[in-house]
Write a protein that holds these residues in place. Structure first.
Motif, PDB file in Angstrom:
ATOM      1  N   MET A 132       2.282   1.726  -3.519  1.00  0.00           N
ATOM      2  CA  MET A 132       1.268   2.248  -4.436  1.00  0.00           C
ATOM      3  C   MET A 132       1.030   3.740  -4.171  1.00  0.00           C
ATOM      4  O   MET A 132       0.870   4.520  -5.107  1.00  0.00           O
ATOM      5  CB  MET A 132      -0.045   1.461  -4.288  1.00  0.00           C
ATOM      6  CG  MET A 132       0.034   0.038  -4.794  1.00  0.00           C
ATOM      7  SD  MET A 132       0.460  -0.073  -6.535  1.00  0.00           S
ATOM      8  CE  MET A 132      -1.003   0.636  -7.253  1.00  0.00           C
ATOM      9  N   ASN A 133       1.031   4.108  -2.901  1.00  0.00           N
ATOM     10  CA  ASN A 133       0.846   5.503  -2.535  1.00  0.00           C
ATOM     11  C   ASN A 133       2.005   6.348  -3.059  1.00  0.00           C
ATOM     12  O   ASN A 133       1.806   7.469  -3.534  1.00  0.00           O
ATOM     13  CB  ASN A 133       0.725   5.620  -1.012  1.00  0.00           C
ATOM     14  CG  ASN A 133       0.178   6.947  -0.583  1.00  0.00           C
ATOM     15  OD1 ASN A 133      -0.047   7.827  -1.396  1.00  0.00           O
ATOM     16  ND2 ASN A 133      -0.037   7.087   0.704  1.00  0.00           N
TER      17      ASN A 133
ATOM     18  N   LYS B  53       0.123   8.374   3.290  1.00  0.00           N
ATOM     19  CA  LYS B  53       1.463   7.819   3.441  1.00  0.00           C
ATOM     20  C   LYS B  53       1.876   7.804   4.905  1.00  0.00           C
ATOM     21  O   LYS B  53       2.405   6.811   5.404  1.00  0.00           O
ATOM     22  CB  LYS B  53       2.472   8.616   2.620  1.00  0.00           C
ATOM     23  CG  LYS B  53       3.898   8.088   2.724  1.00  0.00           C
ATOM     24  CD  LYS B  53       4.865   8.961   1.982  1.00  0.00           C
ATOM     25  CE  LYS B  53       5.221  10.127   2.849  1.00  0.00           C
ATOM     26  NZ  LYS B  53       6.296  10.967   2.350  1.00  0.00           N
TER      27      LYS B  53
ATOM     28  N   SER C  82       2.227  15.606 -12.709  1.00  0.00           N
ATOM     29  CA  SER C  82       1.083  16.303 -13.272  1.00  0.00           C
ATOM     30  C   SER C  82       1.097  17.769 -12.846  1.00  0.00           C
ATOM     31  O   SER C  82       0.835  18.665 -13.655  1.00  0.00           O
ATOM     32  CB  SER C  82      -0.209  15.623 -12.816  1.00  0.00           C
ATOM     33  OG  SER C  82      -1.326  16.336 -13.247  1.00  0.00           O
TER      34      SER C  82
ATOM     35  N   GLU D 170       0.834  -1.204   0.000  1.00  0.00           N
ATOM     36  CA  GLU D 170       0.000   0.000   0.000  1.00  0.00           C
ATOM     37  C   GLU D 170       0.868   1.253   0.000  1.00  0.00           C
ATOM     38  O   GLU D 170       0.578   2.223  -0.704  1.00  0.00           O
ATOM     39  CB  GLU D 170      -0.918  -0.021   1.220  1.00  0.00           C
ATOM     40  CG  GLU D 170      -1.943   1.083   1.239  1.00  0.00           C
ATOM     41  CD  GLU D 170      -2.885   0.973   2.423  1.00  0.00           C
ATOM     42  OE1 GLU D 170      -3.458   2.018   2.777  1.00  0.00           O
ATOM     43  OE2 GLU D 170      -3.030  -0.116   2.997  1.00  0.00           O
TER      44      GLU D 170
ATOM     45  N   CYS E 170      -2.542  12.265  -0.367  1.00  0.00           N
ATOM     46  CA  CYS E 170      -1.583  11.162  -0.501  1.00  0.00           C
ATOM     47  C   CYS E 170      -0.554  11.201   0.617  1.00  0.00           C
ATOM     48  O   CYS E 170      -0.171  10.160   1.156  1.00  0.00           O
ATOM     49  CB  CYS E 170      -0.888  11.208  -1.861  1.00  0.00           C
ATOM     50  SG  CYS E 170      -1.901  10.623  -3.216  1.00  0.00           S
TER      51      CYS E 170
ATOM     52  N   ILE F 266       3.869   5.706  -5.702  1.00  0.00           N
ATOM     53  CA  ILE F 266       3.719   5.805  -7.163  1.00  0.00           C
ATOM     54  C   ILE F 266       2.661   6.845  -7.514  1.00  0.00           C
ATOM     55  O   ILE F 266       2.854   7.680  -8.404  1.00  0.00           O
ATOM     56  CB  ILE F 266       3.375   4.429  -7.761  1.00  0.00           C
ATOM     57  CG1 ILE F 266       4.575   3.489  -7.640  1.00  0.00           C
ATOM     58  CG2 ILE F 266       2.933   4.551  -9.205  1.00  0.00           C
ATOM     59  CD1 ILE F 266       4.266   2.041  -7.951  1.00  0.00           C
ATOM     60  N   GLU F 267       1.551   6.811  -6.799  1.00  0.00           N
ATOM     61  CA  GLU F 267       0.464   7.762  -7.035  1.00  0.00           C
ATOM     62  C   GLU F 267       0.919   9.189  -6.759  1.00  0.00           C
ATOM     63  O   GLU F 267       0.626  10.103  -7.524  1.00  0.00           O
ATOM     64  CB  GLU F 267      -0.723   7.392  -6.142  1.00  0.00           C
ATOM     65  CG  GLU F 267      -2.000   8.106  -6.476  1.00  0.00           C
ATOM     66  CD  GLU F 267      -3.155   7.596  -5.642  1.00  0.00           C
ATOM     67  OE1 GLU F 267      -3.955   8.445  -5.215  1.00  0.00           O
ATOM     68  OE2 GLU F 267      -3.244   6.383  -5.412  1.00  0.00           O
ATOM     69  N   SER F 268       1.665   9.380  -5.678  1.00  0.00           N
ATOM     70  CA  SER F 268       2.178  10.713  -5.339  1.00  0.00           C
ATOM     71  C   SER F 268       3.121  11.215  -6.423  1.00  0.00           C
ATOM     72  O   SER F 268       3.066  12.390  -6.803  1.00  0.00           O
ATOM     73  CB  SER F 268       2.909  10.682  -4.002  1.00  0.00           C
ATOM     74  OG  SER F 268       2.030  10.402  -2.968  1.00  0.00           O
ATOM     75  N   THR F 269       3.969  10.344  -6.918  1.00  0.00           N
ATOM     76  CA  THR F 269       4.915  10.725  -7.972  1.00  0.00           C
ATOM     77  C   THR F 269       4.175  11.158  -9.233  1.00  0.00           C
ATOM     78  O   THR F 269       4.528  12.162  -9.852  1.00  0.00           O
ATOM     79  CB  THR F 269       5.862   9.550  -8.287  1.00  0.00           C
ATOM     80  OG1 THR F 269       6.524   9.157  -7.086  1.00  0.00           O
ATOM     81  CG2 THR F 269       6.884   9.931  -9.330  1.00  0.00           C
ATOM     82  N   LYS F 270       3.131  10.417  -9.597  1.00  0.00           N
ATOM     83  CA  LYS F 270       2.336  10.786 -10.780  1.00  0.00           C
ATOM     84  C   LYS F 270       1.688  12.149 -10.591  1.00  0.00           C
ATOM     85  O   LYS F 270       1.663  12.967 -11.508  1.00  0.00           O
ATOM     86  CB  LYS F 270       1.249   9.737 -11.027  1.00  0.00           C
ATOM     87  CG  LYS F 270       1.751   8.441 -11.597  1.00  0.00           C
ATOM     88  CD  LYS F 270       0.605   7.481 -11.818  1.00  0.00           C
ATOM     89  CE  LYS F 270       1.077   6.143 -12.329  1.00  0.00           C
ATOM     90  NZ  LYS F 270      -0.044   5.207 -12.506  1.00  0.00           N
ATOM     91  N   LYS F 271       1.174  12.407  -9.402  1.00  0.00           N
ATOM     92  CA  LYS F 271       0.502  13.679  -9.137  1.00  0.00           C
ATOM     93  C   LYS F 271       1.507  14.838  -9.141  1.00  0.00           C
ATOM     94  O   LYS F 271       1.201  15.933  -9.625  1.00  0.00           O
ATOM     95  CB  LYS F 271      -0.260  13.607  -7.829  1.00  0.00           C
ATOM     96  CG  LYS F 271      -1.470  12.686  -7.943  1.00  0.00           C
ATOM     97  CD  LYS F 271      -2.380  12.783  -6.796  1.00  0.00           C
ATOM     98  CE  LYS F 271      -3.569  11.878  -6.844  1.00  0.00           C
ATOM     99  NZ  LYS F 271      -3.799  11.020  -7.929  1.00  0.00           N
TER     100      LYS F 271
END
Length: 121
Positions: free
Chosen positions: A23-24, A92, A34, A20, A88, A26-31
């Motif tokens: 995944m968090n 985390k 962006s 988890e 996020c 990875i999601e933070s990096t994408k955001k």
């Protein structure tokens, strides 16, 4: 053997918490990427004269709009991404705290099993 069986549920919880957390991350990096893209685009669009027409990407199509309109839309998206990033970060921190607690519980369980084994001898 008994110690390995007793560790299985805790070990699975640790793995779940670690997955988890990954995944968090990875999601933070994408955001964050962006957000950087939005900042750069907003900077470039704001340098254009106000009467300039620009195209905004909407899915697979492009919509014609004015530069000030595009700037305001980009700022709204930046605000939305900022709130997602803070969410996020909160998630985390929760996962890290949970992971640490589970690691401590697992260590305590292993020490207890060692003490029980030493006491049985």
């Amino acid at each position: 053997m008994a110690a390995a069986v007793a560790q299985s549920p805790a070990d699975l919880e640790l793995r779940k918490a670690f997955a988890e957390m990954q995944m968090n991350k990875i999601e933070s990096t994408k955001k964050l990427r962006s957000k950087q893209r939005l900042i750069i685009t907003e900077h470039e669009v704001s340098n254009l004269p106000p009467e300039t027409k620009v195209y905004a990407s909407i899915g697979r199509m492009f919509a014609l709009s004015s530069a000030p309109e595009m700037t305001s839309e980009l700022k709204a998206k930046q605000t939305k991404v900022d709130s997602m990033i803070s969410q996020c970060d909160t998630n985390k921190n929760y996962v890290l705290k949970n992971l640490k607690e589970q690691e401590d519980n697992l260590r305590e369980l292993v020490q207890q099993k060692k003490r029980d084994a030493d006491a049985a001898k």
